[in-house]
Write an enzyme that holds these catalytic residues in place. Structure first.
Site, PDB file in Angstrom:
ATOM      1  N   ASP A  28      32.403  48.873  33.591  1.00 24.87           N
ATOM      2  CA  ASP A  28      33.231  48.997  32.383  1.00 24.87           C
ATOM      3  C   ASP A  28      32.384  49.381  31.175  1.00 24.87           C
ATOM      4  O   ASP A  28      32.816  50.134  30.307  1.00 24.87           O
ATOM      5  CB  ASP A  28      33.940  47.670  32.096  1.00 24.87           C
ATOM      6  CG  ASP A  28      35.027  47.369  33.117  1.00 24.87           C
ATOM      7  OD1 ASP A  28      35.592  48.331  33.684  1.00 24.87           O
ATOM      8  OD2 ASP A  28      35.302  46.178  33.350  1.00 24.87           O
TER       9      ASP A  28
ATOM     10  N   CYS B 110      38.264  43.969  44.504  1.00 21.54           N
ATOM     11  CA  CYS B 110      39.378  44.457  43.696  1.00 21.54           C
ATOM     12  C   CYS B 110      40.678  44.503  44.468  1.00 21.54           C
ATOM     13  O   CYS B 110      41.738  44.656  43.884  1.00 21.54           O
ATOM     14  CB  CYS B 110      39.037  45.831  43.147  1.00 21.54           C
ATOM     15  SG  CYS B 110      38.316  45.671  41.522  1.00 21.54           S
TER      16      CYS B 110
ATOM     17  N   ASP C 237      34.793  40.781  34.416  1.00 25.43           N
ATOM     18  CA  ASP C 237      35.266  41.067  35.772  1.00 25.43           C
ATOM     19  C   ASP C 237      34.938  39.872  36.641  1.00 25.43           C
ATOM     20  O   ASP C 237      33.881  39.257  36.490  1.00 25.43           O
ATOM     21  CB  ASP C 237      34.548  42.298  36.347  1.00 25.43           C
ATOM     22  CG  ASP C 237      35.360  43.557  36.141  1.00 25.43           C
ATOM     23  OD1 ASP C 237      36.540  43.550  36.512  1.00 25.43           O
ATOM     24  OD2 ASP C 237      34.813  44.530  35.595  1.00 25.43           O
TER      25      ASP C 237
ATOM     26  N   ASP D 174      41.794  49.415  27.749  1.00 28.42           N
ATOM     27  CA  ASP D 174      40.678  50.324  28.071  1.00 28.42           C
ATOM     28  C   ASP D 174      39.687  49.537  28.933  1.00 28.42           C
ATOM     29  O   ASP D 174      39.859  48.334  29.167  1.00 28.42           O
ATOM     30  CB  ASP D 174      40.017  50.855  26.792  1.00 28.42           C
ATOM     31  CG  ASP D 174      39.437  52.257  27.011  1.00 28.42           C
ATOM     32  OD1 ASP D 174      38.927  52.505  28.115  1.00 28.42           O
ATOM     33  OD2 ASP D 174      39.503  53.090  26.093  1.00 28.42           O
TER      34      ASP D 174
ATOM     35  N   LYS E 182      43.197  41.992  43.288  1.00 21.24           N
ATOM     36  CA  LYS E 182      43.639  41.995  41.887  1.00 21.24           C
ATOM     37  C   LYS E 182      45.153  41.860  41.781  1.00 21.24           C
ATOM     38  O   LYS E 182      45.883  42.179  42.732  1.00 21.24           O
ATOM     39  CB  LYS E 182      43.250  43.339  41.262  1.00 21.24           C
ATOM     40  CG  LYS E 182      42.086  43.253  40.281  1.00 21.24           C
ATOM     41  CD  LYS E 182      41.588  44.611  39.952  1.00 21.24           C
ATOM     42  CE  LYS E 182      41.817  45.008  38.530  1.00 21.24           C
ATOM     43  NZ  LYS E 182      40.946  46.125  38.116  1.00 21.24           N
TER      44      LYS E 182
ATOM     45  N   GLY F 166      26.492  31.049  31.149  1.00 17.76           N
ATOM     46  CA  GLY F 166      27.524  31.185  32.162  1.00 17.76           C
ATOM     47  C   GLY F 166      28.203  29.862  32.422  1.00 17.76           C
ATOM     48  O   GLY F 166      28.058  28.900  31.661  1.00 17.76           O
TER      49      GLY F 166
END
Ligand SMILES: Cc1cc2nc3c(=O)[nH]c(=O)nc-3n(C[C@H](O)[C@H](O)[C@H](O)COP(=O)(O)OP(=O)(O)OC[C@H]3O[C@@H](n4cnc5c(N)ncnc54)[C@H](O)[C@@H]3O)c2cc1C
Length: 704
Positions: free
Chosen positions: A465, A396, A442, A425, A399, A515
């Site tokens: 999440d 992260c 993600d 959200d 990001k 995927g």
């Protein structure tokens, strides 16, 4: 990995022993392009034997003798797998490590040392401490040293290592009424010449160590060593130093062994041409030698050369171990004895000499050269500023900042009636007839070279999440970018990724349904995850003034991962962060299902995500900084100025909070961070959840 060059061969180093530690260092300085390197060891830190007695005596700190495998692996561009190898499939070219998919290899080298466990001695497994492996032994000793009032110590095995350890322990415990005994079934120090042996006997006497000779141990209990002749020697810390036993799992490998040790030829090659072995676990069939670190160390350049030859072609080198070696034996205090070819001298000067040799050796492994390639002279304006001092973080920490993201999202319009949540959200809520489903995505830049660990991290991160919305995970799509690999390495990597993904999602009742994979500049892994809602989602907007704020994992992954990428992360801190990151939170989320508001703390840090709850709920919050759990190492690294790439933008997004101390870690981007929930006073909290503050009527964030 070197950008642009496909990886076509897997080199796996099993064990981070002295030989492999040196191989890793040299590899980092001159890697072979196209080789993917893996290191397997149960722990992030391994100990240098030469300084162990000095550590036990109290002359060195644990850090002085730590060989940090996390740092070395980063330096070598290797992935580090923390776990013990426990099997070898010679046909399939696979190494087994419990709890993870097997690891494929083209060339393998084994340097796992020996063990001083005594499985046949009654009670030793429960109450004894094998001197080897050195890492667990040094931890057990440190705990005993700090807690025992009247030390009662017995060392079983009267060789040089046992004598050194018993004098070191006696020295550390001097003045505390210590009783230290050195037990041998024959005579102590038999392997030394007469002069050295009599000097060491005198040193043992001076140190207050009592030799107990021609004594057979019948049993080790919690407070004694019982001898076959009926005597009970009081001991609350019993050490096993009686010889070097090969690790038992080698017997099942199919490799040719000599008394349980891997038989190798002059090129350090085992009976399988693709497998090398070095250090104590190897038997040098062409030139048998006793087990000593000096042979492990001297084997390193030959092993490195021959591994490279096996990977690229070219002639091998022979390992010609020296006939004898200079033994430098410390005698408890800062005094040592030197022995070679039957001659012996002792004194403080020798200790200082040994200390200099040992510290020089450790500097090679602890102070790694900077191998960063310099920038070309001519680069566009702004490139140097953008690159900064530190490499781009993974996870992260890589990001895009909150301001940039919210500006991009602001232009989105919501037209469909079956989308029941605004953008922003943790996950979107979709409705179908009466059913409600959440969906989230993600995708993470790799924080480790290990695809299996990275998959686990990305999967847990993405599930965060869904858990934060109070939904039950349903299905996942994998999105995977791999660096350029040969088909064989692609297959090995995909097998690891899919096995871990299936395990993590399967444990949550979810399935992998598809995927997308491609090859690119570097490994990134992501998941799109759906979940089903049985009740109203736990949105950001439901917090109430007076709610307790609860955090379910400690903060600090950003700063620890940033330090690790820069070669500054201490191995045990990094391993602690990995362990915390891959801890699933399904049970925790279910226990928090009655929360008024919930989110997972990820890239924008605790302050950013809490601000999201505050803004959506029209409230403020007060944080008790002393109650915020932190990962070991995070405060130290933060205080030392280590920052994740995203930190400045996270700071800018929530202005007004103080600088320094815990406040800085509120802006630390978290990968696989904890759940942050606003809960009523009456809700029973899940184990490990910390109450870190309260929601307030007054807007804004405040610290106390
Ligand atoms: C108290 C003491 C003092 C000593 N002092 C000296 C000295 O002064 N000079 C000297 O020459 N020798 C000394 N020795 C001997 C020396 O410790 C060893 O010869 C040396 O450590 C051997 O190094 P190695 O490379 O074989 O592996 P080691 O240094 O023993 O390391 C083995 C590594 O393998 C890892 N490992 C174990 N099992 C597995 C597995 N299943 N899978 C993956 N990894 C695994 C371990 O975690 C460890 O990191 C001493 C020994 C002792 C006990």
């Amino acid at each position: 990995m070197q950008a642009g060059i496909p990886e076509t061969r897997d080199l796996v180093l099993v064990g981070g022993g002295h030989t492999h530690a040196l191989v890793m260092r040299s590899w980092g300085m001159a890697p072979v392009p196209g080789v993917r390197v893996t290191v397997i060891d149960p722990g992030p830190l391994t100990a240098y034997s030469g300084m162990l007695p000095g550590f036990v005596a109290g002359h060195y700190s644990r850090g002085d003798l730590d060989i940090d495998l996390v740092k070395l692996a980063r330096f070598a561009g290797a992935r580090l797998i923390l776990g013990p190898a426990c099997g070898l499939d010679l046909e399939a070219r696979l190494i087994e490590v419990p709890g993870r998919p097997p690891v494929g290899f083209d060339v393998c080298s084994i340097d796992i040392g020996v063990t001083s466990e005594m499985p046949k001695m009654r009670g030793f497994a429960e109450h004894g401490h094998p001197a080897k492996p050195l890492g667990p032994f040094s931890r057990a000793w440190a705990a005993y040293r700090d807690s025992a009032d009247a030390a009662r110590i017995a060392v079983i095995g009267g060789g040089v290592a046992g004598a050194e350890l018993s004098m070191a322990m006696a020295h550390a415990m001097r003045g505390r009424g210590a009783q230290v005994r050195l037990i041998d079934r024959g005579e102590i120090l038999e392997e030394l010449g007469a002069r050295a042996s009599s000097r060491l006997r005198a040193a043992l006497h001076d140190a207050g160590v009592e030799p107990v000779e021609r004594a057979d141990v019948a049993e080790v209990t919690a407070d004694a060593v019982r001898l076959a002749d009926g005597r009970a020697l009081p001991s609350t810390f019993t050490v096993g130093a009686a010889g070097a036993r090969p690790h038992g799992w080698l017997r099942g490998t199919g490799l040719d062994l000599h008394d349980g040790f891997i038989a190798v030829d002059a090129a350090l090659r085992s009976s399988d041409p693709a497998i090398f072995a070095a250090g104590d676990c190897a038997h040098l069939a062409h030139a048998p030698r006793p087990k000593a670190g000096v042979y492990a160390v001297r084997a390193a350049p030959v092993l490195l050369h021959n591994i490279k030859a096996a990977l690229t072609g070219g002639p091998e080198r022979r390992y010609r171990p020296q006939k004898d070696y200079l033994k430098l034996i410390s005698m408890g205090g800062k005094s040592a004895l030197a022995e070679r070819n039957g001659r012996a001298v002792s004194g403080q000067l020798l200790w200082r000499w040994k200390d200099r040799i040992d510290r020089k050796f450790m500097r090679r492994l602890q102070e790694l050269p900077d191998m960063t390639a310099p920038l070309p002279v001519h680069v566009a304006r702004g490139v140097r500023e953008e690159l900064g001092e530190a490499p781009l973080c993974g996870g992260c920490g890589a990001k895009v900042g909150w301001d940039t993201l919210s500006a991009a999202l602001a232009g989105l319009s919501q037209r469909r009636g079956d989308i029941a949540s605004p953008p922003g959200d943790d996950a979107a809520v979709l409705t179908f007839g009466g059913a409600r489903q959440v969906i989230t995505v993600d995708h993470l830049r790799a924080v480790t070279e290990d695809p299996a660990l990275m998959t686990r991290i990305a999967a847990i991160h993405a599930l965060g999440d869904v858990w934060a919305m109070g939904a039950a995970p349903q299905a996942a799509l994998v999105s995977l970018v791999l660096p350029r690999l040969s088909p064989a390495l692609q297959a090995r990597t995909m097998a690891e990724v899919m096995a871990v993904a299936e395990e993590v999602f399967g444990a949550e009742g979810a399935e992998i349904v598809g995927g997308h994979t491609s090859m690119g500049a570097e490994m990134t892994i992501g998941f799109t995850v759906t979940g089903l809602l049985e009740r109203d989602p736990v949105a950001l907007s439901g917090a109430r003034a007076g709610d307790r704020l609860v955090l379910t994992k400690p903060l600090g992954t950003g700063v620890i991962l940033a330090a690790e990428m820069r070669g500054r992360g201490r191995g045990d801190w990094v391993a602690g962060a990995w362990t915390m990151m891959v801890r699933p939170q399904g049970d925790t989320a279910r226990a928090l299902a009655g929360a008024h508001a919930m989110t997972d703390v990820t890239g924008f840090g605790l302050a950013g995500h809490l601000s999201g709850i505050c803004a959506s709920s029209g409230l403020g919050a007060e944080l008790d900084t002393g109650a915020i759990p932190l990962l070991p190492g995070a405060p130290e690294l933060s205080a030392a100025g280590v920052r994740s790439s995203l930190y400045p933008q996270n700071r800018a997004a929530v202005p007004g909070l103080p600088e320094g101390g815990v406040a800085d870690l509120l802006f630390d981007p978290q990968t696989c961070g904890g759940l942050l929930a606003a809960v009523s006073e009456g809700l029973t909290l899940p184990p490990g959840a910390a109450v870190i503050g309260r929601m307030t009527e007054a807007p804004g964030l405040r610290l106390r």
